[in-house]
Each structure stands twice: as structure tokens, then as C-alpha cells.
Design a protein around this motif. Structure first.
Motif, PDB file in Angstrom:
ATOM      1  N   ALA A  47       1.040  -0.677   0.048  1.00 55.99           N
ATOM      2  CA  ALA A  47       0.314  -0.242  -0.209  1.00 55.99           C
ATOM      3  C   ALA A  47       0.801   1.114  -0.035  1.00 55.99           C
ATOM      4  O   ALA A  47       0.405   1.650  -0.852  1.00 55.99           O
ATOM      5  CB  ALA A  47      -1.118   0.059   0.815  1.00 55.99           C
ATOM      6  N   ARG A 118      -4.975   7.955  -1.446  1.00 55.74           N
ATOM      7  CA  ARG A 118      -5.584   7.141  -1.102  1.00 55.74           C
ATOM      8  C   ARG A 118      -5.783   5.556  -1.873  1.00 55.74           C
ATOM      9  O   ARG A 118      -6.433   6.034  -2.281  1.00 55.74           O
ATOM     10  CB  ARG A 118      -6.418   7.106   0.898  1.00 55.74           C
ATOM     11  CG  ARG A 118      -6.543   6.320   1.071  1.00 55.74           C
ATOM     12  CD  ARG A 118      -7.923   6.243   2.301  1.00 55.74           C
ATOM     13  NE  ARG A 118      -8.450   4.300   2.315  1.00 55.74           N
ATOM     14  CZ  ARG A 118      -7.740   4.742   3.832  1.00 55.74           C
ATOM     15  NH1 ARG A 118      -7.757   5.356   4.681  1.00 55.74           N
ATOM     16  NH2 ARG A 118      -8.449   3.145   4.273  1.00 55.74           N
ATOM     17  N   ASP A 120      -6.554   1.852  -1.208  1.00 54.58           N
ATOM     18  CA  ASP A 120      -6.511  -0.037  -0.108  1.00 54.58           C
ATOM     19  C   ASP A 120      -6.064  -1.111  -1.209  1.00 54.58           C
ATOM     20  O   ASP A 120      -6.576  -1.046  -2.105  1.00 54.58           O
ATOM     21  CB  ASP A 120      -7.972  -0.003   0.149  1.00 54.58           C
ATOM     22  CG  ASP A 120      -7.950   1.555   1.005  1.00 54.58           C
ATOM     23  OD1 ASP A 120      -8.436   1.099   2.148  1.00 54.58           O
ATOM     24  OD2 ASP A 120      -8.593   2.204   0.499  1.00 54.58           O
ATOM     25  N   LYS A 122      -5.475  -5.737  -0.872  1.00 55.32           N
ATOM     26  CA  LYS A 122      -5.563  -6.901  -0.906  1.00 55.32           C
ATOM     27  C   LYS A 122      -4.489  -7.216  -1.550  1.00 55.32           C
ATOM     28  O   LYS A 122      -4.272  -7.481  -3.094  1.00 55.32           O
ATOM     29  CB  LYS A 122      -6.777  -7.547  -0.931  1.00 55.32           C
ATOM     30  CG  LYS A 122      -7.264  -8.828  -0.340  1.00 55.32           C
ATOM     31  CD  LYS A 122      -7.999  -8.860  -0.378  1.00 55.32           C
ATOM     32  CE  LYS A 122      -8.623  -9.229  -2.116  1.00 55.32           C
ATOM     33  NZ  LYS A 122     -10.401  -9.685  -2.016  1.00 55.32           N
ATOM     34  N   LYS A 141      -4.879  -6.874   4.234  1.00 56.46           N
ATOM     35  CA  LYS A 141      -5.805  -6.237   3.441  1.00 56.46           C
ATOM     36  C   LYS A 141      -4.383  -4.271   3.961  1.00 56.46           C
ATOM     37  O   LYS A 141      -4.277  -4.709   5.404  1.00 56.46           O
ATOM     38  CB  LYS A 141      -6.745  -5.504   3.682  1.00 56.46           C
ATOM     39  CG  LYS A 141      -7.509  -6.365   3.595  1.00 56.46           C
ATOM     40  CD  LYS A 141      -9.056  -6.385   3.536  1.00 56.46           C
ATOM     41  CE  LYS A 141      -9.920  -7.441   2.745  1.00 56.46           C
ATOM     42  NZ  LYS A 141     -11.267  -6.636   3.192  1.00 56.46           N
ATOM     43  N   HIS A 143      -3.793   0.131   3.953  1.00 53.24           N
ATOM     44  CA  HIS A 143      -4.135   1.015   3.167  1.00 53.24           C
ATOM     45  C   HIS A 143      -3.034   1.952   3.549  1.00 53.24           C
ATOM     46  O   HIS A 143      -2.331   2.112   4.964  1.00 53.24           O
ATOM     47  CB  HIS A 143      -5.687   1.775   3.450  1.00 53.24           C
ATOM     48  CG  HIS A 143      -5.652   2.380   4.985  1.00 53.24           C
ATOM     49  ND1 HIS A 143      -5.708   1.332   6.439  1.00 53.24           N
ATOM     50  CD2 HIS A 143      -5.059   2.490   5.664  1.00 53.24           C
ATOM     51  CE1 HIS A 143      -5.728   1.328   7.015  1.00 53.24           C
ATOM     52  NE2 HIS A 143      -5.408   2.533   6.816  1.00 53.24           N
TER      53      HIS A 143
END
Length: 204
Positions: A47, A118, A120, A122, A141, A143
Motif C-alpha cells: 500500500a 489514498r 486500499d 489486498k 489488507k 491502506h
């Protein structure tokens, strides 16, 4: 006497088996927890890398609209309205780190002199089969948020020919850096963009 000792040993053997099985279960459980933690760290790293790639690509793409704003002295309007781009770079960087963007994928928040991006993500691979229920389909996950920040709050322009077209801009940036840009013959963008715009991660 011997028979009694053999009887006690026979009774103790199932206890040993249960103890060994319990220790093996705990070992596999700790291994799974450690693997999940490593996967979470990997997701967060993906991320961070993805959102920085998006911010850096956005900064690169600001060259044309930024330079177009200078001759007509429209820099203030540019800072308030320029688009934040670069999400394709975030997707590519996430893939390089064995992850993918998840909805809402790449969120851009233009804010004038400080824009935010931003993402996010996985992981592409789950934790995997384990003695811990549910881990086979559990993905990590992460972010992250990055900003593109204008570093030069003080500037002045000069119109040498009095034709309303600005011929030179002089910038005073944070840290005391000075920069002069002529809209008609600007320096290479890669040399000045990092002075004009700072890119960094922020807590999200």
C-alpha cells in the motif's frame, strides 16, 4: 511391583500423546499467526509503495498544466484546480508487490496546495490452510495515504515587456531554496518538480 510400573507407564502414554499433539497444534497455530503477521506487513508495504507511486506519477504529470499556468499569471488558479492523477501507477506497483487495489481503489482528494491520494490493497495470496479456522481464505489488507504538497508559498512574476505576459517567475520555497522559471524556456521538469512539490506518506 513390575506389573504395577508397567501399568502406570501404559496409563501415562496417552497423556504424552495428548501433550505432544497439543504442542504440535500450538506450533502450527503460532506459525499461522506469524505468517499472517508477515502477510499484513507485506500488504502495508504494498500500500505504501502503491500510493507513493501514484503521488510521484501525479507530480510528473503536473508539468504541462503547471507551465501553461505561468505565462498568463494563473498559478493560483492552477493550485486550486489541478487534477490528481497517477492511479494506474498505483495499480502497477501493487501488482509488483503481490497485491491489488480494492474498492474504492484509488481515491484522490484535490485540496489546492496539498492534495491527497489514498489506496486500499489486498494481497493476492491468502494465509493458506492452517489449524486455525478460516485462514485458508483470509487475505491481508493495507491502506496508505500520500500527499502532494506545494513547497513554494512565496513567488513573484516579472513582465519585462509590459505585454501582460509573465516572462519570469521567482520562487522562494521551504528550506530557503530559490528557483527561477522562465515559461518560454523552463528547466527540465525532473530537476524542478521535487523542489516545487513534496511527496510523502501521512498517517491515515
Amino acid at each position: 511391583m513390575t506389573a504395577r510400573l508397567r501399568g502406570e507407564a501404559g496409563q501415562a502414554f496417552p497423556i504424552y500423546v495428548v501433550m505432544v499433539a497439543g504442542l504440535l497444534f500450538l506450533a502450527f497455530a503460532f506459525f499461522t499467526v506469524g505468517k499472517a503477521a508477515a502477510l499484513r506487513n507485506g500488504a502495508q508495504g504494498a500500500a505504501d509503495a502503491a500510493v507513493l507511486a501514484a503521488a510521484q506519477e501525479s507530480r510528473r504529470q503536473l508539468e504541462a498544466p503547471f507551465l501553461a499556468s505561468l505565462p498568463e499569471s494563473m498559478l493560483d488558479m492552477f493550485l486550486q484546480a489541478h487534477p490528481v492523477t497517477g492511479c494506474a501507477a498505483a495499480q502497477a506497483m501493487a501488482a509488483e508487490n503481490d497485491a491489488k487495489l480494492t474498492p474504492p481503489k484509488c481515491v484522490t482528494m484535490p485540496g489546492g496546495e496539498r492534495d491527497e491520494i489514498r489506496v486500499d490493497v489486498k494481497t493476492l495470496k491468502p494465509v493458506g490452510a492452517s489449524v486455525v479456522p478460516g485462514m485458508k481464505r483470509t487475505f491481508a489488507k493495507g491502506h496508505a495515504t500520500a500527499v502532494i504538497e506545494w513547497r513554494c508559498p512565496k513567488w513573484r512574476s516579472v513582465d519585462y515587456n509590459d505585454d501582460t505576459v509573465q516572462d519570469m517567475y521567482f520562487f522562494t520555497c521551504r528550506g530557503g531554496e530559490m528557483l527561477a522559471i522562465s515559461p518560454s524556456s523552463p528547466p527540465p521538469w525532473e530537476q524542478v518538480s521535487k523542489i516545487l512539490f513534496d511527496v510523502h506518506l501521512v498517517d491515515s
